[in-house]
Design a protein around this motif. Structure first.
Motif, PDB file in Angstrom:
ATOM      1  N   LEU A 113       0.823  -1.203   0.000  1.00 30.31           N
ATOM      2  CA  LEU A 113       0.000   0.000   0.000  1.00 30.31           C
ATOM      3  C   LEU A 113       0.863   1.261   0.000  1.00 30.31           C
ATOM      4  N   GLY A 114       1.971   1.216   0.694  1.00 26.18           N
ATOM      5  CA  GLY A 114       2.912   2.339   0.657  1.00 26.18           C
ATOM      6  C   GLY A 114       3.511   2.510  -0.724  1.00 26.18           C
ATOM      7  N   TRP A 115       3.825   1.395  -1.361  1.00 24.02           N
ATOM      8  CA  TRP A 115       4.325   1.406  -2.741  1.00 24.02           C
ATOM      9  C   TRP A 115       3.315   2.111  -3.656  1.00 24.02           C
ATOM     10  N   ASP A 116       2.044   1.749  -3.545  1.00 24.93           N
ATOM     11  CA  ASP A 116       1.018   2.325  -4.409  1.00 24.93           C
ATOM     12  C   ASP A 116       0.996   3.845  -4.316  1.00 24.93           C
ATOM     13  N   VAL A 117       1.096   4.364  -3.113  1.00 22.64           N
ATOM     14  CA  VAL A 117       1.082   5.819  -2.925  1.00 22.64           C
ATOM     15  C   VAL A 117       2.293   6.447  -3.602  1.00 22.64           C
ATOM     16  N   ALA A 118       3.472   5.862  -3.379  1.00 20.17           N
ATOM     17  CA  ALA A 118       4.704   6.405  -3.959  1.00 20.17           C
ATOM     18  C   ALA A 118       4.676   6.333  -5.484  1.00 20.17           C
ATOM     19  N   PHE A 119       4.194   5.217  -6.017  1.00 25.58           N
ATOM     20  CA  PHE A 119       4.164   5.066  -7.469  1.00 25.58           C
ATOM     21  C   PHE A 119       3.158   6.016  -8.099  1.00 25.58           C
ATOM     22  N   GLY A 120       2.002   6.172  -7.460  1.00 22.35           N
ATOM     23  CA  GLY A 120       1.020   7.112  -7.972  1.00 22.35           C
ATOM     24  C   GLY A 120       1.573   8.525  -8.039  1.00 22.35           C
ATOM     25  N   LYS A 121       2.270   8.947  -6.997  1.00 21.38           N
ATOM     26  CA  LYS A 121       2.879  10.281  -6.993  1.00 21.38           C
ATOM     27  C   LYS A 121       3.927  10.398  -8.094  1.00 21.38           C
ATOM     28  N   TYR A 122       4.698   9.335  -8.287  1.00 23.69           N
ATOM     29  CA  TYR A 122       5.760   9.365  -9.302  1.00 23.69           C
ATOM     30  C   TYR A 122       5.183   9.558 -10.704  1.00 23.69           C
ATOM     31  N   VAL A 123       4.236   8.720 -11.097  1.00 24.50           N
ATOM     32  CA  VAL A 123       3.737   8.806 -12.477  1.00 24.50           C
ATOM     33  C   VAL A 123       2.965  10.099 -12.715  1.00 24.50           C
ATOM     34  N   LYS A 124       2.336  10.628 -11.674  1.00 23.96           N
ATOM     35  CA  LYS A 124       1.610  11.894 -11.828  1.00 23.96           C
ATOM     36  C   LYS A 124       2.564  13.094 -11.887  1.00 23.96           C
ATOM     37  N   SER A 125       3.815  12.899 -11.502  1.00 22.54           N
ATOM     38  CA  SER A 125       4.789  13.996 -11.546  1.00 22.54           C
ATOM     39  C   SER A 125       5.423  14.153 -12.927  1.00 22.54           C
ATOM     40  N   LEU A 126       5.244  13.177 -13.788  1.00 26.65           N
ATOM     41  CA  LEU A 126       5.853  13.228 -15.114  1.00 26.65           C
ATOM     42  C   LEU A 126       5.165  14.295 -15.954  1.00 26.65           C
ATOM     43  N   LYS A 127       5.930  15.009 -16.757  1.00 25.78           N
ATOM     44  CA  LYS A 127       5.443  16.230 -17.400  1.00 25.78           C
ATOM     45  C   LYS A 127       4.919  16.025 -18.821  1.00 25.78           C
ATOM     46  N   LYS A 128       4.695  14.794 -19.189  1.00 24.78           N
ATOM     47  CA  LYS A 128       4.090  14.484 -20.482  1.00 24.78           C
ATOM     48  C   LYS A 128       3.015  13.435 -20.246  1.00 24.78           C
ATOM     49  N   PRO A 129       2.192  13.141 -21.264  1.00 23.54           N
ATOM     50  CA  PRO A 129       1.273  12.009 -21.129  1.00 23.54           C
ATOM     51  C   PRO A 129       2.043  10.740 -20.786  1.00 23.54           C
TER      52      PRO A 129
END
Length: 257
Positions: free
Chosen positions: A121-137
């Motif tokens: 569950l901690g992984w999910d939060v970190a991964f969600g933040k990571y992919v949403k930080s990317l500046k392109k689709p």
């Protein structure tokens, strides 16, 4: 652009089962592999077919690991998501092209007995933040180790079955499906098809599986999805490959050398 994702459950084993021929048959522009269980010096994939190859191995030998095969060179390649607690198992590779990022991920299982649920569950939060930080689709693929809906499992499992707990399904929706589209379910809202089957009890022959593997894309790519397929007629692993056919307006740039 044809993109394929596959949890191969051991790259060295599947190479002996005809992986090279399968890759030639699929002829994808990009192939993302999970659970390779090897270092790059322990195997070889045809470099004429895929001249650009990127491997992220776990610190622990014979465990986890991801790989991306590209026909054309990415602008950049990144390993992990910049979180030390989650980056020692080789679970994330991101390749950048002019118009999109492609993120190959092997999400950790919560484990039998849910002994790793909190980590997951901690992984999910970190991964969600990571992919949403990317500046392109973003195009996300891999073994996400979660069956989102009842239609994604062959039977109703107990709440403590890994990959189908309420906690994992809610986490998937909150951290990824809030911003990314499940391309297979968008194309086939009622189809029952699985991407993983246990080796126990002849489950694949009985089609008693779960849909654990996904192509997710940013909402701005929705109109460019041609098809999203589960290739359950291809064997060699306890998972089967999944394929995304996407035709974005600048696909010529994505495929440019």
């Amino acid at each position: 652009m044809i993109c394929v994702s596959w949890n191969v459950n051991g790259i060295r084993a599947i190479l002996k089962k005809g992986l090279t021929d399968i890759l030639a048959q699929l002829d994808a522009d990009i192939v993302c592999l999970q659970e390779i269980k090897a270092r790059s010096d322990q195997f070889e994939i045809n470099s004429e077919m895929y001249p650009f190859q990127y491997v992220s191995s776990a610190e622990r030998n014979g465990y986890s690991g991801t790989m991306v095969l590209c026909k054309n060179k990415p602008l950049s390649v990144d390993f992990g998501m910049g979180v030390e607690a989650f980056d020692n198992e080789g679970r994330v590779i991101t390749v950048e092209y002019p118009d999109a990022y492609i993120v190959n991920v092997y999400v950790p299982t919560s484990g039998m007995g849910l002994n790793r649920l909190d980590y997951r569950l901690g992984w999910d939060v970190a991964f969600g933040k990571y992919v949403k930080s990317l500046k392109k689709p973003v195009m996300i693929c891999g073994d996400l180790n979660v069956a989102n809906e009842s239609i994604d499992v062959f039977d109703t499992f107990a709440d403590n079955f890994p990959g189908f707990t309420e906690q994992e399904r809610a986490s998937f929706r909150e951290n990824l499906l809030d911003e990314f589209i499940d391309t297979y379910r968008m194309k086939y809202p009622e189809r029952i098809q699985f991407s993983w089957w246990s080796y126990i009890g002849n489950a694949r022959a009985k089609n008693q599986g779960l849909r654990l593997d996904y192509w997710l894309v940013s909402r701005e790519l929705k109109d460019y999805i041609v098809d999203s397929k589960i290739l359950d007629d291809i064997y060699g692993s306890d998972h089967c490959p999944i394929l995304l056919d996407i035709n974005i307006e600048s696909s010529k740039q994505l495929k440019a050398p």
